[in-house]
Design a protein around this motif. Structure first.
Motif, PDB file in Angstrom:
ATOM      1  N   MET A   1       0.707  -1.235  -0.063  1.00  0.00           N
ATOM      2  CA  MET A   1       0.104  -0.026   0.025  1.00  0.00           C
ATOM      3  C   MET A   1       0.928   1.146  -0.004  1.00  0.00           C
ATOM      4  SD  MET A   1      -3.138  -0.251   2.431  1.00  0.00           S
ATOM      5  CE  MET A   1      -2.766  -2.046   3.273  1.00  0.00           C
ATOM      6  N   TYR A   4       2.155   2.023  -3.475  1.00  0.00           N
ATOM      7  CA  TYR A   4       1.346   2.965  -4.123  1.00  0.00           C
ATOM      8  C   TYR A   4       1.109   4.450  -3.833  1.00  0.00           C
ATOM      9  CZ  TYR A   4       0.108  -1.532  -6.516  1.00  0.00           C
ATOM     10  OH  TYR A   4       0.283  -2.525  -7.053  1.00  0.00           O
ATOM     11  N   SER A 227     -13.396   0.884   1.496  1.00  0.00           N
ATOM     12  CA  SER A 227     -12.698  -0.302   1.346  1.00  0.00           C
ATOM     13  C   SER A 227     -12.254  -0.821   2.714  1.00  0.00           C
ATOM     14  CB  SER A 227     -11.183  -0.037   0.521  1.00  0.00           C
ATOM     15  OG  SER A 227     -10.468   0.755   1.257  1.00  0.00           O
ATOM     16  N   VAL A 228     -11.917  -2.024   2.863  1.00  0.00           N
ATOM     17  CA  VAL A 228     -11.762  -2.832   4.192  1.00  0.00           C
ATOM     18  C   VAL A 228     -10.673  -1.962   4.811  1.00  0.00           C
ATOM     19  CG1 VAL A 228     -10.566  -4.563   3.104  1.00  0.00           C
ATOM     20  CG2 VAL A 228     -11.442  -5.015   5.449  1.00  0.00           C
ATOM     21  N   TYR A 229      -9.614  -1.558   4.183  1.00  0.00           N
ATOM     22  CA  TYR A 229      -8.573  -1.032   5.101  1.00  0.00           C
ATOM     23  C   TYR A 229      -8.588   0.566   5.070  1.00  0.00           C
ATOM     24  CZ  TYR A 229      -6.087  -5.381   5.409  1.00  0.00           C
ATOM     25  OH  TYR A 229      -5.917  -6.865   5.702  1.00  0.00           O
ATOM     26  N   ALA A 234      -4.834   1.622   5.447  1.00  0.00           N
ATOM     27  CA  ALA A 234      -4.691   2.438   4.240  1.00  0.00           C
ATOM     28  C   ALA A 234      -4.150   3.717   4.814  1.00  0.00           C
ATOM     29  CB  ALA A 234      -5.794   2.570   3.226  1.00  0.00           C
TER      30      ALA A 234
ATOM     31  N   MET B  96      -4.730  -2.698  -8.808  1.00  0.00           N
ATOM     32  CA  MET B  96      -3.783  -3.409  -7.929  1.00  0.00           C
ATOM     33  C   MET B  96      -3.645  -2.419  -6.618  1.00  0.00           C
ATOM     34  SD  MET B  96      -2.662  -6.108  -9.043  1.00  0.00           S
ATOM     35  CE  MET B  96      -1.578  -6.776  -8.039  1.00  0.00           C
ATOM     36  N   TYR B  97      -3.888  -1.184  -6.627  1.00  0.00           N
ATOM     37  CA  TYR B  97      -3.917  -0.439  -5.523  1.00  0.00           C
ATOM     38  C   TYR B  97      -4.974  -0.590  -4.721  1.00  0.00           C
ATOM     39  CZ  TYR B  97      -4.335   3.542  -2.164  1.00  0.00           C
ATOM     40  OH  TYR B  97      -4.638   4.326  -1.194  1.00  0.00           O
ATOM     41  N   SER B 100      -5.393  -3.734  -3.071  1.00  0.00           N
ATOM     42  CA  SER B 100      -4.599  -3.869  -1.637  1.00  0.00           C
ATOM     43  C   SER B 100      -5.389  -3.408  -0.635  1.00  0.00           C
ATOM     44  CB  SER B 100      -2.972  -3.056  -1.931  1.00  0.00           C
ATOM     45  OG  SER B 100      -3.259  -1.612  -1.813  1.00  0.00           O
ATOM     46  N   ILE B 101      -6.052  -1.945  -0.764  1.00  0.00           N
ATOM     47  CA  ILE B 101      -6.719  -1.621   0.296  1.00  0.00           C
ATOM     48  C   ILE B 101      -7.919  -2.401   0.577  1.00  0.00           C
ATOM     49  CG2 ILE B 101      -5.988   0.799   0.125  1.00  0.00           C
ATOM     50  CD1 ILE B 101      -8.457   1.831  -1.198  1.00  0.00           C
ATOM     51  N   LYS B 102      -8.499  -3.031  -0.296  1.00  0.00           N
ATOM     52  CA  LYS B 102      -9.606  -4.190  -0.206  1.00  0.00           C
ATOM     53  C   LYS B 102      -8.991  -5.429   0.430  1.00  0.00           C
ATOM     54  CE  LYS B 102     -12.851  -2.336  -3.557  1.00  0.00           C
ATOM     55  NZ  LYS B 102     -14.316  -2.943  -3.915  1.00  0.00           N
ATOM     56  N   GLY B 103      -7.976  -5.416   0.961  1.00  0.00           N
ATOM     57  CA  GLY B 103      -7.260  -6.613   1.631  1.00  0.00           C
ATOM     58  C   GLY B 103      -6.990  -7.803   0.885  1.00  0.00           C
TER      59      GLY B 103
END
Lengths: 408, 295
Positions: A1, A4, A227-229, A234, B96-97, B100-103
């Motif tokens: 993360m 990015y 989003s989950v994080y 994040a 892809m980003y 990643s924040i969606k785990g």
């Protein structure tokens, strides 16, 4: 993360331009810092590597402990040069020739001007010319007596008795005689270090300002926060990205700058006390040039980290990149306006503002003292500890505020 | 699988954008229809935990979604109305980003990204920067990002806004494919977007759901209330003042009107079969939007 998040910053055209601008400004600063000259025996000025080599060789001849005998020799040599027909001539070229002979002792001569001044705050360029060999023994004693006289008279209301005693103690404690060596690399490095650190900070301010607010500017906030994080990891990765950008950009520019200056001008003199150079003669922190360098770059890093984190906090709270970009400008330039106020209290406050970390070279020379729990302490260690703690504290505040953001 | 809204309200200052809504959704496509400003986006933002309700609650399988926090968002895919993106990212990097924040683990993220890029027809554009994409392409990337975590709840806010008719049909078909085994809530002000694919349609007006049900259930009460009538241009204006007119079409002898009325408006009026836009007009008091004409 985090990778990015870094991409978001550095893929932007503005991000690329900011890095190129920083590289350009580091280059320009390096040019000015290394642009020293040497006057040869014919009175001609020389620049570039030749000048560095010649000046270094001349000053190295005088390297060693500044004992009474060496001070005497400098006084004698200075008088010989000043009374030569070349020095007394009306011809500029003749004067330049006389100047060329004195380049080896010029730095020690500067110390004499301070040591034998009539007041603590006086600097008379011609003071050394009026000295005789019998004065040599007072070289170190003068440093202490001038301070004492200043504390008793001009600065009697500026410091408490405890602070005065602390300053006297620091002056007494320093180990004498000072070891002297050619140290042009370090003096030039220190002279331009605030410039390089402040430039880095302003560029950093621009780079980190959008880390949080750009999610709103780009309208990517909805996807991010749903989003989950989006409300935990994040957000942490954004803080990490800010830390990484500050660390990479700051150390990149500082290492580039220091490396170039020291490779070009030489790193000799790193073990000399800071007092063996004109810029540190009055300094009450008894440290070596190398230790001063570490303080300057560590202070700069601490300052950049703090201001970057503060920018990120403003960015996260206000959702405004513009406001966040302004943070470094405000913190760097506002104190310089307030500095004109001739107030002991204001000066004490100013000596604790974060801009001081970016100009540690100057902060080390300020007589700014604080009494904490009965112990007198200089502003420099306070700055380092306080802003390290504040930076660490800002992280959770950013996290807490941003992870609870509502999308309006 | 049950998403339940109980007395849900969101007030901004003195205005209730969402006003005491109670409704339960399970699997299938739910179409949320309403004019601009009806409160659709506010409702969807609450369902995505982006804003907290002023009162009432939303539960997922009996648990408050704000208490479930990340656990709930793990099940969620969301395409917002103003779909924002990182302009300098490539399509691939963007997905892809978001993965990643969606785990998603990197290996899974790569697999899903590749599959979704094909599914939305963007695999050839994956190295293009997001800022270089057309509106339709961006929307397709938008739906791909919403689907990355294979969500149980897919919330699409005005997904067809700004798309040309072909893109909209393609998009509608794609949503139909994706709707199996999940709850899809699709908000739009374009009636035909939901007419064919929605299991249930919710009509929203001034923060409230004024009517809800399947297409059949919505159309049934309106049977015998839709008429077609050919009139002169002069008479057309009188009919428009006295009746709800769903459509006006110029014909050689004058004007053809599509009229909603419990009574036959004229001896010459012919009964017509009911369409969803007639229901839209009946309940929401406004005509269908321009885009519908072309579908």
């Amino acid at each position: 993360m985090c990778r990015y998040e870094l991409k978001k910053v550095f893929l932007k055209t503005g991000g690329k331009i900011a890095l190129l601008l920083l590289l350009f400004l580091v280059g320009v600063t390096c040019y000015f810092a290394t642009n020293i000259f040497y006057v040869d025996g014919k009175g001609d000025k020389k620049y570039g590597p030749v000048a560095v080599r010649e000046l270094r060789a001349m000053q190295k001849e005088w390297a060693g402990f500044l004992e009474e005998e060496k001070i005497r020799q400098v006084i004698t040599e200075n008088r010989r040069i000043r009374h030569s027909k070349e020095a007394l001539s009306d011809e500029t070229r003749e004067n330049e020739i006389a100047y060329s002979w004195g380049q080896g002792i010029s730095e020690i001569r500067n110390l004499l001007n301070y040591s034998y001044a009539s007041h603590f705050r006086e600097y008379d360029y011609y003071r050394a010319d009026s000295l005789s060999e019998t004065d040599a023994g007072d070289f170190y004693a003068n440093r202490v007596s001038l301070l004492k006289a200043w504390l008793d008279e001009e600065a009697k209301d500026t410091f408490s008795d405890k602070e005065k005693a602390y300053l006297m103690d620091q002056y007494h404690r320093i180990q004498t005689p000072f070891y002297y060596n050619y140290m042009k690399g370090w003096t030039q490095l220190f002279a331009f270090s605030p410039t390089i650190i402040m430039i880095s900070m302003l560029i950093l301010g621009y780079l980190v300002a959008g880390i949080f607010s750009n999610e709103f500017v780009w309208k990517s906030d909805s996807v991010f926060f749903s989003s989950v994080y989006g409300r935990n990891k994040a957000v942490t990765s954004k803080i990490k990205a800010g830390f990484c950008i500050t660390t990479m950009v700051y150390w990149g520019s500082v290492i580039l700058y220091s490396g170039f200056i020291l490779l070009y001008l030489g790193a000799d003199g790193m073990n000399c006390p800071v007092q063996a150079d004109i810029s540190g003669w009055k300094c009450f922190y008894n440290i070596t040039i190398w230790q001063k360098y570490l303080l300057v770059i560590a202070g700069g890093y601490m300052g950049c980290l703090f201001i970057s984190f503060l920018s990120m906090l403003v960015s996260a709270k206000t959702k405004s990149t513009v406001l966040a970009v302004m943070v470094p400008f405000v913190l760097i330039f506002i104190p310089s306006f307030l500095a004109n106020m001739n107030s002991v209290f204001v000066n004490k406050i100013l000596s604790l503002l974060p801009d001081q970390l970016l100009q540690m070279e100057a902060a080390l020379n300020y007589f700014s003292l604080f009494t904490i729990a009965g112990r007198v302490i200089g502003a420099v260690p306070i700055l380092l500890v306080v802003y390290a703690a504040l930076t660490v504290a800002i992280g959770p505040v950013i996290y807490w505020g941003y992870s609870r953001k509502q999308i309006s | 699988m049950e998403l339940k809204l109980s007395n849900l309200t969101k007030e901004f200052k003195d205005v209730a954008a969402v006003d005491h809504i109670s409704y339960t959704m399970t699997t299938g496509v739910y179409g949320l229809l309403g004019v601009n400003g009806a409160g659709k986006t506010t409702l969807m933002r609450m369902l995505c935990t982006l804003i907290k309700p002023s009162s009432g609650c939303i539960t997922w399988n009996g648990k408050d979604i704000f208490e479930l926090d990340g656990e709930y968002r793990r099940l969620l895919g969301y395409l917002p109305q103003d779909f924002g993106y990182y302009p300098d990212f490539t399509v691939y990097d963007y997905l892809m980003y978001v993965a990643s924040i969606k785990g998603l683990r990197p290996a899974t993220a790569k697999q899903r990204t590749a599959r979704l890029l094909k599914q939305v027809g963007m695999d050839k554009e994956k190295k293009k920067k997001m800022k270089k994409l057309s509106g339709g392409m961006k929307r397709r990337v938008g739906i791909a990002q919403a689907m990355l975590n294979n969500p149980s709840i897919l919330i699409l806010d005005e997904p067809t806004a700004g798309l040309d008719p072909n893109e909209r049909i393609r998009f509608r078909n794609l949503i139909g494919e994706l709707a199996q085994e999940r709850l899809v809530l699709l908000s739009t002000h374009i009636v035909s977007d939901v007419a064919y694919i929605a299991k249930e349609i919710l009509l929203m007006k001034e923060g409230k759901i004024c009517v809800a049900g399947s297409l059949k259930e919505l159309l049934a009460p309106m049977q015998g209330q839709v008429w077609s009538l050919d009139v002169s241009k002069e008479d057309a204006e009188t009919y428009r003042k006295n009746y709800k007119v769903a459509n006006v079409r110029i014909i050689p002898k004058g004007v053809n009107l599509r009229i909603l009325s419990g009574q036959r408006p004229s001896e010459n009026a012919r009964p017509e079969s009911v369409l969803l836009e007639d229901v839209f007009l009946h309940y929401l008091g406004e005509g269908m939007v321009e885009e519908d004409v072309s579908i």
